[in-house]
Design a protein around this motif. Structure first.
Motif, short mmCIF file in Angstrom:
data_model
loop_
_atom_site.label_atom_id
_atom_site.label_comp_id
_atom_site.label_asym_id
_atom_site.label_seq_id
_atom_site.Cartn_x
_atom_site.Cartn_y
_atom_site.Cartn_z
N THR A 1 -25.47 -37.79 -83.60
CA THR A 1 -24.54 -38.39 -85.08
C THR A 1 -24.06 -39.71 -84.69
O THR A 1 -23.85 -40.77 -83.68
CB THR A 1 -23.23 -37.59 -84.69
N SER B 1 -27.00 -43.59 -82.39
CA SER B 1 -26.44 -42.44 -81.45
C SER B 1 -27.41 -42.87 -79.99
O SER B 1 -28.30 -43.08 -80.11
CB SER B 1 -26.50 -41.32 -81.87
N ASP C 1 -31.50 -37.45 -87.64
CA ASP C 1 -31.45 -35.68 -88.28
C ASP C 1 -32.76 -35.58 -87.08
O ASP C 1 -32.49 -34.19 -87.08
CB ASP C 1 -32.58 -35.97 -89.39
N GLY D 1 -31.36 -34.70 -84.17
CA GLY D 1 -29.99 -33.51 -83.93
C GLY D 1 -31.08 -32.39 -84.51
O GLY D 1 -30.20 -30.94 -83.74
#
Length: 608
Positions: free
Chosen positions: A158, A162, A188, A191
């Motif tokens: 996040t 990060s 993104d 993630g």
């Protein structure tokens, strides 16, 4: 180590409070890396740290022998009589001695495939050694009372700064420094990759030819395919499989061949080994290996000045699945067996011309690979080329172990080798010497442990292989004749005849080596010393391990005669030879031993 400072601190605190800590997590989360960082930190503070890499150990019966070999507990020491101290048949009896005394940490890495054996071993060690701490990495816990499990989390993803995004950015910049990396898009993407470090690194390798958005789009498609194919697989397993599978699809045909045909090497491989397994040569092979490196599927490293290549365990598992799917496993095993035979033939053929340290440097990196090949051959004997592989490979491995004092390893394998081999053919002159060496080395190692059945079978083989007309012409035939006798007086007559004028130097060397031990055992120190000095002269290779051991015997004999000053010289002369041949321990800050060893050599039961 990016994003792991808190985890390292937490593990260090847990090891201060608990005797056993297991770092648990899925494949690719970074368990091995963080264990090594923790080990380095504790070693810098003065802790004696032993790191045993168990990825190559596939059978639970191999575990204790593998750990013992890594800790060096099989190493013989020399008594005042100059003879090696008898080794314990059960290596577990000496593990405690190797780990006893002071602040000690044992790291067992990649235990999941032998988890039950690891649990039993760790439980017995910490029960007997109150100062010992054990750090385990595994996808599964040990489930023992002393264990404290630490679930290693994935990297946070996040935010633009990060740890996951930082890891991707660093790896991408190393591949393509001028790449455009939008921080939000990178976050993104990380993630999507569930914060798995290995998946992030593999995806970052795509930046060489793709943008971040293109990588993300490709991964989305991969995830959809995997979820529709197997809805029961854990999400993180599918994530890693998707990234590796995508890397595979981006490879050309030669690179795919190289990956699936080199994945069976348990301890990495050289260019020569890759050529043997793949059938490729020259530029085509180097381009294929480079392509695998560019996709982060293969990593190069140096060992004793030689370049080797290693796959991560998850990549090896993927490669083996592709190998089986292609129906090529038997062909690759045959190619690896031929490579092993060629390597061992070459080492044996150059023994009299090349310094031991050079031969050891060539063998040490491939010992685990040779053992893997030997295991396949023993399981397949007597079919096909399996017998030739066994009698060619075993003597080289056993002598290597013996030079490092790992006699129990050689003895454990000797029993299995002798039991697996068929009746030797009298007319096979090409393999007669490898057969003889195998039987001689096996007999020498099963005799001290009192395995009379294996000793009898080895002696029977030797009697079939003996050539009386060559007894005093060749040192191997001389030893075969000795071991083929049933009574000591007959054996001693052969020794004395081997010392007659005009015998070849190597036959005289073998006979003198036996006689000086006999003379020492009966208290004739003067005669033993004369023989020992003559043995050293006949050896003709002052840099060899054999010459070093002879001079150690001479020093011991001088010591028994009270000539301590005279005995120091031979010991000093060969201190470097012993270290180079047996291996040197790396000393970290704080002066305590910190070993990092890949283990996995002792045989399991048939079919392992």
């Amino acid at each position: 180590m990016i994003g792991r400072d808190l985890d390292v601190a937490a593990l260090t605190d847990l090891l201060d409070a608990h005797s056993v800590v297991t770092v648990q997590g899925p494949g690719g989360v970074g368990k091995t890396s963080i264990a090594q960082v923790v080990g380095d930190r504790l070693a810098a503070g003065g802790t004696s740290v032993h790191v045993v890499l168990l990825a190559a150990v596939r059978a639970e019966a191999d575990l204790i022998g593998a750990v013992a070999a890594a800790l060096g507990v099989g190493e013989s020491d020399v008594r005042t009589s100059s003879l090696p101290r008898p080794f314990a048949p059960d290596l577990s009896e000496r593990l405690g001695d190797a780990l006893r005394g002071g602040d000690t940490l044992l790291i067992l890495d990649n235990c999941e495939q032998v988890i039950d054996a690891c649990a039993q071993l760790v439980d017995s060690l910490v029960g007997a050694l109150p100062d010992l701490r054990v750090l385990v990495t595994s996808r599964s816990p040990l489930l023992i009372a002393a264990e404290q499990v630490y679930q290693l989390p994935v990297l946070p993803t996040t935010g633009d700064d990060s740890p996951g995004a930082e890891l991707f950015t660093r790896r991408a910049r190393s591949v393509r420094p001028d790449a455009v990396l939008d921080p939000a898009a990178v976050a993104d993407l990380c993630g999507q990759l569930d914060g798995l470090p290995l998946a992030i690194e593999l995806a970052a390798a795509r930046i060489r030819v793709m943008s971040v958005d293109e990588i993300a789009a490709g991964l989305t498609e991969r995830f959809a395919l995997l979820r529709s194919a197997d809805r029961t697989a854990p999400d993180r397993h599918r994530t890693l499989e998707a990234v590796i599978d995508w890397s595979w699809d981006l490879l050309d045909d030669d690179a795919r061949v190289a990956l699936r045909r080199t994945c069976l090497f348990p301890n990495g491989f050289t260019v020569a080994a890759a050529a043997a397994a793949t059938g490729m040569r020259g530029a085509a092979l180097m381009d294929a290996l480079q392509a695998l490196g560019d996709q982060s599927l293969l990593r190069a490293y140096d060992l004793d000045g030689r370049t080797r290549y290693r796959m991560l365990e998850m990549v090896r598992e993927f490669g083996e699945a592709e190998l089986v799917a292609a129906g090529e496993r038997a062909e690759v095993v045959a190619a690896m067996s031929e490579w092993a035979r060629d390597l061992c033939d070459d080492v044996r053929g150059r023994y009299r011309q090349v310094p031991d340290r050079e031969l050891v440097a060539e063998v040490v990196g491939d010992v685990e690979n040779l053992v893997w090949v030997l295991r396949q051959a023993v399981d397949d004997a007597p079919r096909g080329d399996a017998v030739e592989t066994v009698v060619t490979v075993f003597p080289v491995i056993a002598v290597f172990w013996a030079s490092r004092g790992l006699h129990a390893e050689a003895a454990a394998w000797a029993v299995r080798v002798i039991d697996a081999l068929p009746i030797p053919r009298r007319d096979d002159e090409r393999l007669r010497e490898p057969w003889q060496l195998t039987a001689v080395v096996a007999a020498a190692h099963v005799l001290p442990v009192g395995n009379l059945r294996s000793m009898a079978r080895a002696s029977w083989m030797l009697r079939r292989l003996t050539r009386p007309d060559r007894t005093y012409l060749d040192p191997v035939d001389f030893l075969v004749a000795l071991l083929s006798t049933r009574r000591m007086p007959a054996a001693y007559r052969i020794v004395l005849r081997g010392l007659q004028p005009g015998r070849p130097d190597l036959v005289r060397w073998a006979a003198l080596s036996i006689r000086f031990n006999i003379r020492e055992n009966i208290g004739d120190l003067d005669g033993a010393l004369r023989d020992s000095i003559e043995v050293a002269r006949l050896a003709g290779r002052p840099d060899s391990f054999t010459a070093a051991m002879t001079d150690m015997t001479t020093a011991s004999l001088l010591g028994q005669r009270g000539q301590w000053g005279a005995g120091v010289g031979p010991l000093r002369a060969h201190r470097g030879t012993i270290r180079r041949t047996r291996g040197r321990r790396r000393r970290p800050a704080g002066g305590r031993v910190h070993r990092r060893v890949t283990a996995g050599s002792r045989p399991a039961g048939r079919g392992a």
